[in-house]
Scaffold this active site. Structure first.
Site, PDB file in Angstrom:
ATOM      1  N   ASP A  72       0.791  -0.929   0.071  1.00  0.00           N
ATOM      2  CA  ASP A  72      -0.261  -0.164   0.124  1.00  0.00           C
ATOM      3  C   ASP A  72       0.901   1.003   0.293  1.00  0.00           C
ATOM      4  O   ASP A  72       1.737   0.853   0.032  1.00  0.00           O
ATOM      5  CB  ASP A  72      -1.290   0.130   1.458  1.00  0.00           C
ATOM      6  CG  ASP A  72      -0.173  -0.369   2.055  1.00  0.00           C
ATOM      7  OD1 ASP A  72       0.890   0.361   2.888  1.00  0.00           O
ATOM      8  OD2 ASP A  72      -1.088  -1.268   3.207  1.00  0.00           O
ATOM      9  N   ASP A 141      -7.473  -3.685  14.185  1.00  0.00           N
ATOM     10  CA  ASP A 141      -9.288  -3.943  14.226  1.00  0.00           C
ATOM     11  C   ASP A 141      -9.105  -4.598  12.964  1.00  0.00           C
ATOM     12  O   ASP A 141      -9.649  -5.954  12.513  1.00  0.00           O
ATOM     13  CB  ASP A 141      -9.679  -2.533  13.446  1.00  0.00           C
ATOM     14  CG  ASP A 141      -9.579  -2.065  11.537  1.00  0.00           C
ATOM     15  OD1 ASP A 141      -7.648  -2.262  11.472  1.00  0.00           O
ATOM     16  OD2 ASP A 141      -9.658  -0.841  11.703  1.00  0.00           O
ATOM     17  N   HIS A 143      -7.146  -5.284  10.378  1.00  0.00           N
ATOM     18  CA  HIS A 143      -7.222  -5.284   8.588  1.00  0.00           C
ATOM     19  C   HIS A 143      -5.228  -5.843   8.259  1.00  0.00           C
ATOM     20  O   HIS A 143      -4.603  -5.803   9.378  1.00  0.00           O
ATOM     21  CB  HIS A 143      -7.473  -4.089   8.396  1.00  0.00           C
ATOM     22  CG  HIS A 143      -6.314  -2.966   8.766  1.00  0.00           C
ATOM     23  ND1 HIS A 143      -6.611  -2.162   9.853  1.00  0.00           N
ATOM     24  CD2 HIS A 143      -5.056  -2.468   8.318  1.00  0.00           C
ATOM     25  CE1 HIS A 143      -5.150  -1.500   9.935  1.00  0.00           C
ATOM     26  NE2 HIS A 143      -4.551  -1.592   9.260  1.00  0.00           N
ATOM     27  N   GLU A 148      -9.572  -2.184   5.337  1.00  0.00           N
ATOM     28  CA  GLU A 148     -10.147  -1.553   6.718  1.00  0.00           C
ATOM     29  C   GLU A 148     -11.594  -3.132   6.884  1.00  0.00           C
ATOM     30  O   GLU A 148     -11.915  -3.253   5.993  1.00  0.00           O
ATOM     31  CB  GLU A 148     -10.621  -0.464   6.965  1.00  0.00           C
ATOM     32  CG  GLU A 148      -9.746   0.397   6.148  1.00  0.00           C
ATOM     33  CD  GLU A 148      -8.707   0.930   7.900  1.00  0.00           C
ATOM     34  OE1 GLU A 148      -8.067  -0.162   8.232  1.00  0.00           O
ATOM     35  OE2 GLU A 148      -8.904   2.171   7.470  1.00  0.00           O
TER      36      GLU A 148
END
Length: 263
Positions: A72, A141, A143, A148
């Site tokens: 990313d 979380d 991800h 996400e």
């Protein structure tokens, strides 16, 4: 899924680095048939990178015939910004190994056409023969890359708006100023990662315990995108004791016994 439980961060980083190095050495890559390695950013892989750098410096491994694809990059953050993932990768890994600059691929978050940039990235991966081994980390979380919670589990490389949780988590790299944290990123998709021949995730610390639980011991869900790796035929999660705090005793003992050869 294979789960390796190590005592601490240094131990898991060394185990992961040895695994990656051995896979590259076993492949015996050449210019005509290079090894394709997927790379993450963030704090989790830093120990992995340090160990790979040491092995390269000692002549135990070469990256001359390795092609990399990063997961990313932020949108509209200059490549030379100290918190861009271009800067991260060159400062923490690429500048310290014998990789060829032309073999490094990182998404361009400043491309004039971001959709075209994402589509081209998928094409480049395909032209390289696919990713042999995708390394990664797990967000608090759950991800994976910037996929996400709520991301499609069949997603491809695309533009992604970051959640408030991720923006808050990443603000530590921007003097804790939320206004300075990019709100979008380009990211490979879960489908992109799942196409890799192997996937290796590193996970450490109590703050990742809930995410690890959902990744390896919960239902497959778009709310915890790393859980999709339960469906991958060759996925490995390397974690430390602290990140196992929310696993059931049965799950914890199962994976320890499995690696000890008791199962």
């Amino acid at each position: 899924m294979r789960v390796i439980i190590e005592p601490d961060y240094d131990s898991l980083s060394k185990w992961a680095a040895n695994y990656v190095a051995n896979r590259i050495i076993e492949a015996n890559p050449t210019p005509e048939k290079p090894f394709v390695l997927g790379c993450p950013t963030g704090s989790s892989p830093l120990g992995l990178y340090r160990n790979l750098i040491e092995m390269c410096s000692a002549g135990k491994i070469s990256f001359q015939n390795v092609i990399t694809f990063n997961m990313d990059e932020y949108v509209k953050l200059p490549e030379d910004h100290p918190e861009s993932y271009h800067s991260f990768m060159w400062n923490n890994f690429f500048n310290h190994i014998d990789i060829k600059r032309e073999n490094v691929h990182i998404l361009n978050g400043n491309a004039p056409d971001l959709i075209a940039e994402c589509n081209h990235y998928e094409e480049l991966i395909a032209e390289a023969g696919g990713v042999d081994l995708f390394m990664g980390g797990i967000g608090p979380d759950g991800h994976l890359a910037f996929n996400e919670p709520g991301s499609s589990l069949s997603s491809r490389t695309r533009i992604k708006t970051l959640t408030t949780d991720t923006i808050h988590a990443n603000s530590r790299f921007f003097d804790n100023d939320l206004s300075l944290v990019p709100k979008q990123a380009l990211t490979v998709g879960i489908g992109t990662v799942m196409d890799a021949k192997e996937v290796l995730l590193v996970c450490s610390g109590h703050n990742k315990a809930r995410a690890l639980k959902h990744c390896i011991d919960g239902d497959i869900s778009h709310k915890w995108t790393s859980s999709m790796l339960q469906m991958h035929p060759h996925a490995i999660v390397v974690c430390d004791e602290a990140s196992c705090d929310e696993l059931t005793v049965g799950t914890y003992k199962y994976y320890l016994d499995k690696e000890r050869g008791n199962l």
